[in-house]
Design a protein around this motif. Structure first.
Motif, short mmCIF file in Angstrom:
data_model
loop_
_atom_site.label_atom_id
_atom_site.label_comp_id
_atom_site.label_asym_id
_atom_site.label_seq_id
_atom_site.Cartn_x
_atom_site.Cartn_y
_atom_site.Cartn_z
N VAL A 1 0.84 -1.21 0.00
CA VAL A 1 0.00 0.00 0.00
C VAL A 1 0.87 1.25 0.00
O VAL A 1 0.57 2.23 -0.71
N ILE A 2 1.94 1.25 0.79
CA ILE A 2 2.85 2.41 0.83
C ILE A 2 3.35 2.74 -0.58
O ILE A 2 3.41 3.90 -0.99
N LYS A 3 3.70 1.70 -1.34
CA LYS A 3 4.19 1.91 -2.71
C LYS A 3 3.08 2.48 -3.61
O LYS A 3 3.34 3.30 -4.49
N ALA A 4 1.84 2.05 -3.37
CA ALA A 4 0.72 2.55 -4.17
C ALA A 4 0.40 4.01 -3.81
O ALA A 4 0.11 4.83 -4.69
N VAL A 5 0.45 4.32 -2.52
CA VAL A 5 0.19 5.69 -2.06
C VAL A 5 1.23 6.65 -2.63
O VAL A 5 0.91 7.78 -3.04
N ALA A 6 2.49 6.20 -2.69
CA ALA A 6 3.58 7.07 -3.18
C ALA A 6 3.36 7.48 -4.64
O ALA A 6 3.85 8.52 -5.07
N GLN A 7 2.61 6.66 -5.40
CA GLN A 7 2.39 6.96 -6.82
C GLN A 7 0.97 7.44 -7.12
O GLN A 7 0.61 7.66 -8.27
N ALA A 8 0.18 7.61 -6.07
CA ALA A 8 -1.25 7.92 -6.26
C ALA A 8 -1.48 9.32 -6.82
O ALA A 8 -0.77 10.27 -6.49
N LEU B 1 -6.94 -3.35 -4.20
CA LEU B 1 -6.19 -4.35 -4.98
C LEU B 1 -5.99 -3.87 -6.43
O LEU B 1 -4.93 -4.09 -7.03
N ALA B 2 -7.01 -3.20 -6.97
CA ALA B 2 -6.90 -2.68 -8.34
C ALA B 2 -5.81 -1.61 -8.43
O ALA B 2 -5.06 -1.56 -9.41
N LEU B 3 -5.73 -0.74 -7.41
CA LEU B 3 -4.70 0.30 -7.40
C LEU B 3 -3.31 -0.31 -7.25
O LEU B 3 -2.34 0.16 -7.87
N MET B 4 -3.21 -1.35 -6.43
CA MET B 4 -1.92 -2.03 -6.29
C MET B 4 -1.51 -2.69 -7.60
O MET B 4 -0.34 -2.71 -7.97
N ALA B 5 -2.51 -3.23 -8.31
CA ALA B 5 -2.23 -3.85 -9.61
C ALA B 5 -1.81 -2.79 -10.63
O ALA B 5 -0.90 -3.01 -11.44
N LYS B 6 -2.47 -1.63 -10.58
CA LYS B 6 -2.16 -0.54 -11.52
C LYS B 6 -0.68 -0.15 -11.44
O LYS B 6 -0.04 0.10 -12.47
N TYR B 7 -0.17 -0.08 -10.23
CA TYR B 7 1.23 0.35 -10.05
C TYR B 7 2.18 -0.84 -9.82
O TYR B 7 3.36 -0.64 -9.51
N ASP B 8 1.63 -2.05 -9.96
CA ASP B 8 2.44 -3.27 -9.85
C ASP B 8 3.20 -3.33 -8.52
O ASP B 8 4.36 -3.75 -8.47
N THR B 9 2.54 -2.92 -7.45
CA THR B 9 3.25 -2.83 -6.17
C THR B 9 3.45 -4.19 -5.49
O THR B 9 4.37 -4.34 -4.69
N LEU B 10 2.63 -5.18 -5.84
CA LEU B 10 2.84 -6.51 -5.25
C LEU B 10 4.14 -7.11 -5.77
O LEU B 10 4.93 -7.69 -5.01
N ALA B 11 4.39 -6.95 -7.07
CA ALA B 11 5.63 -7.46 -7.66
C ALA B 11 6.84 -6.70 -7.11
O ALA B 11 7.89 -7.29 -6.82
N ALA B 12 6.69 -5.38 -6.95
CA ALA B 12 7.79 -4.56 -6.41
C ALA B 12 8.09 -4.96 -4.97
O ALA B 12 9.26 -5.02 -4.55
N THR B 13 7.04 -5.25 -4.20
CA THR B 13 7.22 -5.68 -2.81
C THR B 13 7.92 -7.03 -2.76
O THR B 13 8.81 -7.26 -1.94
N ARG B 14 7.54 -7.92 -3.68
CA ARG B 14 8.20 -9.22 -3.73
C ARG B 14 9.70 -9.06 -4.03
O ARG B 14 10.54 -9.75 -3.44
N ARG B 15 10.04 -8.16 -4.94
CA ARG B 15 11.46 -7.94 -5.26
C ARG B 15 12.23 -7.46 -4.02
O ARG B 15 13.38 -7.84 -3.81
N SER C 1 10.18 -17.83 -1.44
CA SER C 1 9.65 -18.77 -2.45
C SER C 1 8.20 -19.14 -2.12
O SER C 1 7.44 -19.50 -3.02
N ARG C 2 7.79 -19.02 -0.84
CA ARG C 2 6.40 -19.35 -0.47
C ARG C 2 5.43 -18.33 -1.07
O ARG C 2 4.21 -18.50 -0.98
N LEU C 3 5.96 -17.25 -1.65
CA LEU C 3 5.10 -16.25 -2.29
C LEU C 3 4.61 -16.72 -3.65
O LEU C 3 3.73 -16.09 -4.25
N SER C 4 5.20 -17.80 -4.18
CA SER C 4 4.83 -18.27 -5.52
C SER C 4 3.42 -18.83 -5.54
O SER C 4 3.01 -19.45 -4.58
#
Length: 332
Positions: free
Chosen positions: A248-255, A281-295, A329-332
Protein backbone atom coordinates in the motif's frame (compact mmCIF):
# COMPACT_ATOMS: atom_id res chain seq x y z
CA UNK A 1 4.95 -40.48 -1.47
CA UNK A 2 4.84 -36.68 -1.33
CA UNK A 3 8.28 -35.48 -0.19
CA UNK A 4 7.35 -31.78 -0.11
CA UNK A 5 6.97 -31.63 3.66
CA UNK A 6 10.40 -33.07 4.46
CA UNK A 7 12.22 -30.93 1.89
CA UNK A 8 11.11 -27.58 3.29
CA UNK A 9 14.15 -25.87 4.87
CA UNK A 10 12.52 -25.24 8.25
CA UNK A 11 11.52 -28.92 8.41
CA UNK A 12 15.09 -30.01 7.61
CA UNK A 13 16.37 -27.60 10.25
CA UNK A 14 13.84 -28.96 12.76
CA UNK A 15 14.98 -32.52 11.99
CA UNK A 16 18.66 -31.60 12.45
CA UNK A 17 17.87 -29.92 15.78
CA UNK A 18 15.14 -32.34 16.92
CA UNK A 19 16.92 -33.51 20.10
CA UNK A 20 17.64 -29.95 21.28
CA UNK A 21 14.16 -28.72 20.28
CA UNK A 22 12.54 -31.49 22.34
CA UNK A 23 14.49 -30.23 25.37
CA UNK A 24 13.51 -26.63 24.59
CA UNK A 25 9.84 -27.63 24.30
CA UNK A 26 10.01 -29.37 27.67
CA UNK A 27 11.63 -26.27 29.18
CA UNK A 28 8.94 -24.05 27.65
CA UNK A 29 6.11 -26.20 29.00
CA UNK A 30 7.71 -26.36 32.45
CA UNK A 31 8.30 -22.62 32.68
CA UNK A 32 4.87 -21.74 31.29
CA UNK A 33 3.29 -23.49 34.27
CA UNK A 34 1.97 -21.61 37.30
CA UNK A 35 0.79 -23.22 40.55
CA UNK A 36 -0.94 -20.06 41.74
CA UNK A 37 -2.72 -18.68 38.66
CA UNK A 38 -4.43 -21.44 36.62
CA UNK A 39 -5.40 -18.95 33.92
CA UNK A 40 -1.69 -18.80 32.92
CA UNK A 41 -1.33 -22.49 31.93
CA UNK A 42 -4.78 -22.38 30.29
CA UNK A 43 -3.79 -19.58 27.94
CA UNK A 44 -0.22 -20.77 27.37
CA UNK A 45 -1.46 -24.33 26.60
CA UNK A 46 -3.79 -22.82 23.97
CA UNK A 47 -0.82 -21.05 22.37
CA UNK A 48 1.50 -24.07 22.51
CA UNK A 49 -1.12 -26.43 21.03
CA UNK A 50 -1.69 -23.98 18.16
CA UNK A 51 1.66 -25.13 16.83
CA UNK A 52 3.79 -22.70 14.90
CA UNK A 53 7.17 -23.51 13.42
CA UNK A 54 9.22 -22.46 16.49
CA UNK A 55 11.47 -20.72 13.97
CA UNK A 56 13.04 -18.21 16.36
CA UNK A 57 14.25 -20.71 18.98
CA UNK A 58 15.52 -22.92 16.16
CA UNK A 59 17.61 -20.00 14.92
CA UNK A 60 19.28 -19.73 18.34
CA UNK A 61 20.04 -23.46 18.43
CA UNK A 62 21.27 -23.39 14.82
CA UNK A 63 23.58 -20.43 15.43
CA UNK A 64 25.08 -22.08 18.54
CA UNK A 65 25.57 -25.39 16.73
CA UNK A 66 27.09 -23.68 13.69
CA UNK A 67 29.63 -22.06 16.00
CA UNK A 68 30.51 -25.37 17.69
CA UNK A 69 28.82 -24.81 21.06
CA UNK A 70 28.98 -27.81 23.44
CA UNK A 71 27.11 -26.55 26.53
CA UNK A 72 23.43 -26.31 27.45
CA UNK A 73 22.79 -22.57 27.84
CA UNK A 74 21.57 -22.37 24.24
CA UNK A 75 18.49 -24.36 25.30
CA UNK A 76 17.47 -21.74 27.86
CA UNK A 77 18.17 -18.96 25.36
CA UNK A 78 16.04 -20.66 22.71
CA UNK A 79 13.19 -20.89 25.23
CA UNK A 80 13.76 -17.24 26.15
CA UNK A 81 13.39 -16.19 22.52
CA UNK A 82 10.14 -18.18 22.20
CA UNK A 83 8.76 -16.63 25.41
CA UNK A 84 9.47 -13.12 24.15
CA UNK A 85 7.84 -13.99 20.82
CA UNK A 86 4.75 -15.52 22.47
CA UNK A 87 4.39 -12.57 24.84
CA UNK A 88 4.44 -10.15 21.91
CA UNK A 89 1.80 -12.23 20.07
CA UNK A 90 -0.51 -12.02 23.08
CA UNK A 91 -0.04 -8.26 23.30
CA UNK A 92 -0.31 -7.78 19.50
CA UNK A 93 -3.64 -9.56 19.31
CA UNK A 94 -5.05 -7.26 21.99
CA UNK A 95 -3.72 -4.12 20.28
CA UNK A 96 -4.95 -5.28 16.85
CA UNK A 97 -8.25 -6.61 18.26
CA UNK A 98 -7.49 -9.81 16.36
CA UNK A 99 -9.83 -12.78 16.44
CA UNK A 100 -7.69 -15.31 14.59
CA UNK A 101 -4.10 -16.54 15.08
CA UNK A 102 -2.71 -19.51 13.11
CA UNK A 103 -6.26 -20.27 12.02
CA UNK A 104 -7.60 -20.52 15.58
CA UNK A 105 -9.42 -18.08 17.88
CA UNK A 106 -7.02 -15.75 19.70
CA UNK A 107 -6.54 -15.83 23.48
CA UNK A 108 -8.12 -12.39 23.88
CA UNK A 109 -11.23 -13.68 22.09
CA UNK A 110 -11.46 -16.92 24.13
CA UNK A 111 -10.65 -15.24 27.45
CA UNK A 112 -10.33 -11.44 27.55
CA UNK A 113 -7.88 -8.62 26.91
CA UNK A 114 -6.81 -8.32 30.54
CA UNK A 115 -5.82 -11.98 30.71
CA UNK A 116 -3.88 -11.79 27.44
CA UNK A 117 -1.92 -8.71 28.55
CA UNK A 118 -1.12 -10.10 32.00
CA UNK A 119 -0.09 -13.55 30.74
CA UNK A 120 2.09 -11.81 28.14
CA UNK A 121 3.73 -9.91 31.00
CA UNK A 122 4.23 -13.19 32.85
CA UNK A 123 6.00 -14.71 29.83
CA UNK A 124 8.26 -11.65 29.53
CA UNK A 125 9.19 -12.14 33.19
CA UNK A 126 9.91 -15.82 32.59
CA UNK A 127 12.13 -14.89 29.66
CA UNK A 128 14.26 -12.64 31.87
CA UNK A 129 14.63 -15.41 34.47
CA UNK A 130 15.91 -17.75 31.77
CA UNK A 131 18.37 -15.31 30.19
CA UNK A 132 19.84 -14.32 33.57
CA UNK A 133 20.56 -18.01 34.23
CA UNK A 134 23.28 -17.97 31.56
CA UNK A 135 25.35 -15.57 33.67
CA UNK A 136 26.37 -13.88 30.42
CA UNK A 137 25.95 -10.10 30.52
CA UNK A 138 26.34 -9.70 26.76
CA UNK A 139 23.47 -12.16 26.16
CA UNK A 140 21.35 -10.27 28.68
CA UNK A 141 22.16 -6.98 26.93
CA UNK A 142 21.22 -8.32 23.47
CA UNK A 143 17.87 -9.78 24.56
CA UNK A 144 16.96 -6.85 26.81
CA UNK A 145 17.71 -4.45 23.93
CA UNK A 146 15.65 -6.58 21.56
CA UNK A 147 12.69 -6.54 23.97
CA UNK A 148 12.86 -2.74 24.14
CA UNK A 149 13.18 -2.47 20.35
CA UNK A 150 10.15 -4.72 19.84
CA UNK A 151 8.02 -2.56 22.14
CA UNK A 152 9.29 0.59 20.43
CA UNK A 153 8.43 -0.88 17.03
CA UNK A 154 4.90 -1.70 18.16
CA UNK A 155 4.30 1.83 19.42
CA UNK A 156 5.74 3.29 16.21
CA UNK A 157 3.48 1.03 14.17
CA UNK A 158 0.46 2.15 16.17
CA UNK A 159 1.09 5.79 15.23
CA UNK A 160 2.43 5.19 11.70
CA UNK A 161 0.12 2.41 10.50
CA UNK A 162 -2.75 4.66 9.44
CA UNK A 163 -0.74 7.78 8.56
CA UNK A 164 -0.31 8.28 4.81
CA UNK A 165 2.93 10.13 5.51
CA UNK A 166 4.45 6.77 6.50
CA UNK A 167 7.09 6.03 3.88
CA UNK A 168 9.30 3.01 3.19
CA UNK A 169 11.97 4.15 5.67
CA UNK A 170 9.46 4.32 8.52
CA UNK A 171 7.97 0.98 7.43
CA UNK A 172 11.45 -0.58 7.59
CA UNK A 173 11.95 0.88 11.06
CA UNK A 174 8.66 -0.69 12.18
CA UNK A 175 9.61 -4.06 10.65
CA UNK A 176 13.03 -3.99 12.28
CA UNK A 177 11.28 -3.43 15.60
CA UNK A 178 8.32 -5.79 15.46
CA UNK A 179 10.00 -8.72 13.62
CA UNK A 180 13.67 -8.45 12.71
CA UNK A 181 14.87 -7.44 16.20
CA UNK A 182 13.97 -10.85 17.63
CA UNK A 183 15.32 -12.76 14.62
CA UNK A 184 18.68 -10.98 14.87
CA UNK A 185 18.80 -11.35 18.66
CA UNK A 186 18.00 -15.07 18.31
CA UNK A 187 20.91 -15.69 15.95
CA UNK A 188 23.30 -13.29 17.69
CA UNK A 189 22.94 -14.82 21.18
CA UNK A 190 23.57 -18.28 19.70
CA UNK A 191 26.94 -17.07 18.48
CA UNK A 192 27.74 -15.17 21.68
CA UNK A 193 27.00 -18.13 23.99
CA UNK A 194 29.21 -20.29 21.75
CA UNK A 195 32.12 -17.85 22.17
CA UNK A 196 32.25 -17.16 18.43
CA UNK A 197 34.53 -14.48 16.98
CA UNK A 198 33.17 -10.91 16.73
CA UNK A 199 33.08 -11.34 12.93
CA UNK A 200 30.96 -14.49 13.20
CA UNK A 201 28.61 -12.87 15.73
CA UNK A 202 28.22 -9.83 13.44
CA UNK A 203 27.46 -12.15 10.50
CA UNK A 204 24.83 -13.99 12.55
CA UNK A 205 23.23 -10.67 13.52
CA UNK A 206 23.21 -9.53 9.87
CA UNK A 207 21.64 -12.83 8.79
CA UNK A 208 18.88 -12.64 11.41
CA UNK A 209 18.17 -8.99 10.65
CA UNK A 210 17.84 -9.51 6.88
CA UNK A 211 15.90 -12.77 7.32
CA UNK A 212 13.45 -11.07 9.68
CA UNK A 213 12.87 -8.20 7.25
CA UNK A 214 12.37 -10.59 4.31
CA UNK A 215 10.02 -12.67 6.46
CA UNK A 216 7.84 -9.68 7.43
CA UNK A 217 7.71 -8.20 3.92
CA UNK A 218 6.66 -11.62 2.61
CA UNK A 219 4.05 -11.87 5.36
CA UNK A 220 2.64 -8.44 4.45
CA UNK A 221 2.51 -9.46 0.80
CA UNK A 222 0.72 -12.73 1.62
CA UNK A 223 -1.99 -10.67 3.29
CA UNK A 224 -3.02 -9.49 -0.17
CA UNK A 225 -2.27 -12.54 -2.29
CA UNK A 226 -2.12 -15.49 0.11
CA UNK A 227 -4.35 -18.48 0.72
CA UNK A 228 -6.25 -17.86 3.95
CA UNK A 229 -6.36 -21.61 4.60
CA UNK A 230 -2.56 -21.75 4.51
CA UNK A 231 -1.80 -18.46 6.26
CA UNK A 232 -4.51 -18.59 8.94
CA UNK A 233 -5.39 -14.99 8.03
CA UNK A 234 -8.16 -13.58 5.89
CA UNK A 235 -6.99 -11.93 2.67
CA UNK A 236 -7.08 -8.16 3.15
CA UNK A 237 -6.98 -8.21 6.97
CA UNK A 238 -4.27 -5.54 6.96
CA UNK A 239 -6.43 -3.30 4.78
CA UNK A 240 -9.46 -3.79 7.03
CA UNK A 241 -7.27 -3.06 10.07
CA UNK A 242 -6.01 0.13 8.33
CA UNK A 243 -2.37 -1.01 8.35
CA UNK A 244 -0.06 0.72 5.91
CA UNK A 245 2.19 -2.11 4.77
CA UNK A 246 4.66 -2.03 1.89
CA UNK A 247 2.30 -2.88 -1.02
CA UNK A 248 0.00 0.00 0.00
CA UNK A 249 2.85 2.41 0.83
CA UNK A 250 4.19 1.91 -2.71
CA UNK A 251 0.72 2.55 -4.17
CA UNK A 252 0.19 5.69 -2.06
CA UNK A 253 3.58 7.07 -3.18
CA UNK A 254 2.39 6.96 -6.82
CA UNK A 255 -1.25 7.92 -6.26
CA UNK A 256 -2.97 10.74 -8.11
CA UNK A 257 -5.30 13.09 -6.26
CA UNK A 258 -8.41 10.88 -6.52
CA UNK A 259 -6.48 7.78 -5.48
CA UNK A 260 -4.95 9.58 -2.54
CA UNK A 261 -8.45 10.62 -1.45
CA UNK A 262 -9.43 6.93 -1.56
CA UNK A 263 -6.49 5.96 0.67
CA UNK A 264 -7.22 8.86 3.03
CA UNK A 265 -10.84 7.74 3.43
CA UNK A 266 -10.13 4.02 3.85
CA UNK A 267 -6.83 3.99 5.76
CA UNK A 268 -6.53 7.32 7.61
CA UNK A 269 -10.22 7.83 8.39
CA UNK A 270 -11.24 4.16 8.40
CA UNK A 271 -14.42 4.86 6.44
CA UNK A 272 -14.53 1.57 4.55
CA UNK A 273 -17.41 0.21 2.52
CA UNK A 274 -18.19 -2.74 0.26
CA UNK A 275 -15.88 -2.89 -2.74
CA UNK A 276 -13.04 -0.92 -1.12
CA UNK A 277 -10.71 -3.93 -0.80
CA UNK A 278 -11.24 -4.69 -4.49
CA UNK A 279 -10.48 -1.05 -5.31
CA UNK A 280 -7.33 -1.18 -3.18
CA UNK A 281 -6.19 -4.35 -4.98
CA UNK A 282 -6.90 -2.68 -8.34
CA UNK A 283 -4.70 0.30 -7.40
CA UNK A 284 -1.92 -2.03 -6.29
CA UNK A 285 -2.23 -3.85 -9.61
CA UNK A 286 -2.16 -0.54 -11.52
CA UNK A 287 1.23 0.35 -10.05
CA UNK A 288 2.44 -3.27 -9.85
CA UNK A 289 3.25 -2.83 -6.17
CA UNK A 290 2.84 -6.51 -5.25
CA UNK A 291 5.63 -7.46 -7.66
CA UNK A 292 7.79 -4.56 -6.41
CA UNK A 293 7.22 -5.68 -2.81
CA UNK A 294 8.20 -9.22 -3.73
CA UNK A 295 11.46 -7.94 -5.26
CA UNK A 296 12.23 -6.16 -1.98
CA UNK A 297 11.64 -9.39 -0.03
CA UNK A 298 13.92 -11.27 -2.43
CA UNK A 299 16.66 -8.63 -2.03
CA UNK A 300 16.57 -8.96 1.77
CA UNK A 301 16.65 -12.76 1.51
CA UNK A 302 19.73 -12.46 -0.70
CA UNK A 303 21.35 -10.18 1.92
CA UNK A 304 20.71 -12.85 4.56
CA UNK A 305 22.32 -15.49 2.36
CA UNK A 306 25.32 -13.24 1.69
CA UNK A 307 25.87 -12.72 5.44
CA UNK A 308 26.29 -16.48 5.89
CA UNK A 309 29.43 -16.54 3.73
CA UNK A 310 31.41 -15.19 6.72
CA UNK A 311 30.48 -18.29 8.77
CA UNK A 312 32.12 -21.74 8.76
CA UNK A 313 31.02 -24.33 6.19
CA UNK A 314 28.46 -26.59 7.87
CA UNK A 315 25.23 -28.41 6.96
CA UNK A 316 23.40 -26.00 9.29
CA UNK A 317 24.75 -23.05 7.29
CA UNK A 318 23.30 -24.59 4.11
CA UNK A 319 19.94 -25.04 5.81
CA UNK A 320 19.95 -21.41 6.95
CA UNK A 321 20.82 -20.37 3.39
CA UNK A 322 17.89 -22.38 2.01
CA UNK A 323 15.60 -21.03 4.73
CA UNK A 324 16.19 -17.46 3.56
CA UNK A 325 15.28 -18.50 0.02
CA UNK A 326 12.18 -20.34 1.21
CA UNK A 327 10.84 -17.28 3.03
CA UNK A 328 10.25 -15.64 -0.35
CA UNK A 329 9.65 -18.77 -2.45
CA UNK A 330 6.40 -19.35 -0.47
CA UNK A 331 5.10 -16.25 -2.29
CA UNK A 332 4.83 -18.27 -5.52
Amino acid sequence: MNMTLVTKPHDRLAAALSTEMAEVDLLIRTRMHSDHAPRIPEITAHLVSAGGKRLRPMLTLAAAKLCGYQGEHHLGLAATVEFIHTATLLHDDVVDESEKRRGRPTANLLWDNKSSVLVGDYLFSRSFQLMVATGNLRVLEILANASATISEGEVLQMTAASDLKTDEDIYLQVVRGKTAALFSAATEVGGVIAGATPEAVAALFAYGDALGIAFQIADDLLDYQGDSGATGKNVGDDFRERKLTLPVIKAVAQADEAERAFWTRTIEKGQQQDGDLEQALALMAKYDTLAATRRDAEAWAAKAQQALTALPAHEIREMLHDLAGYVVSRLS
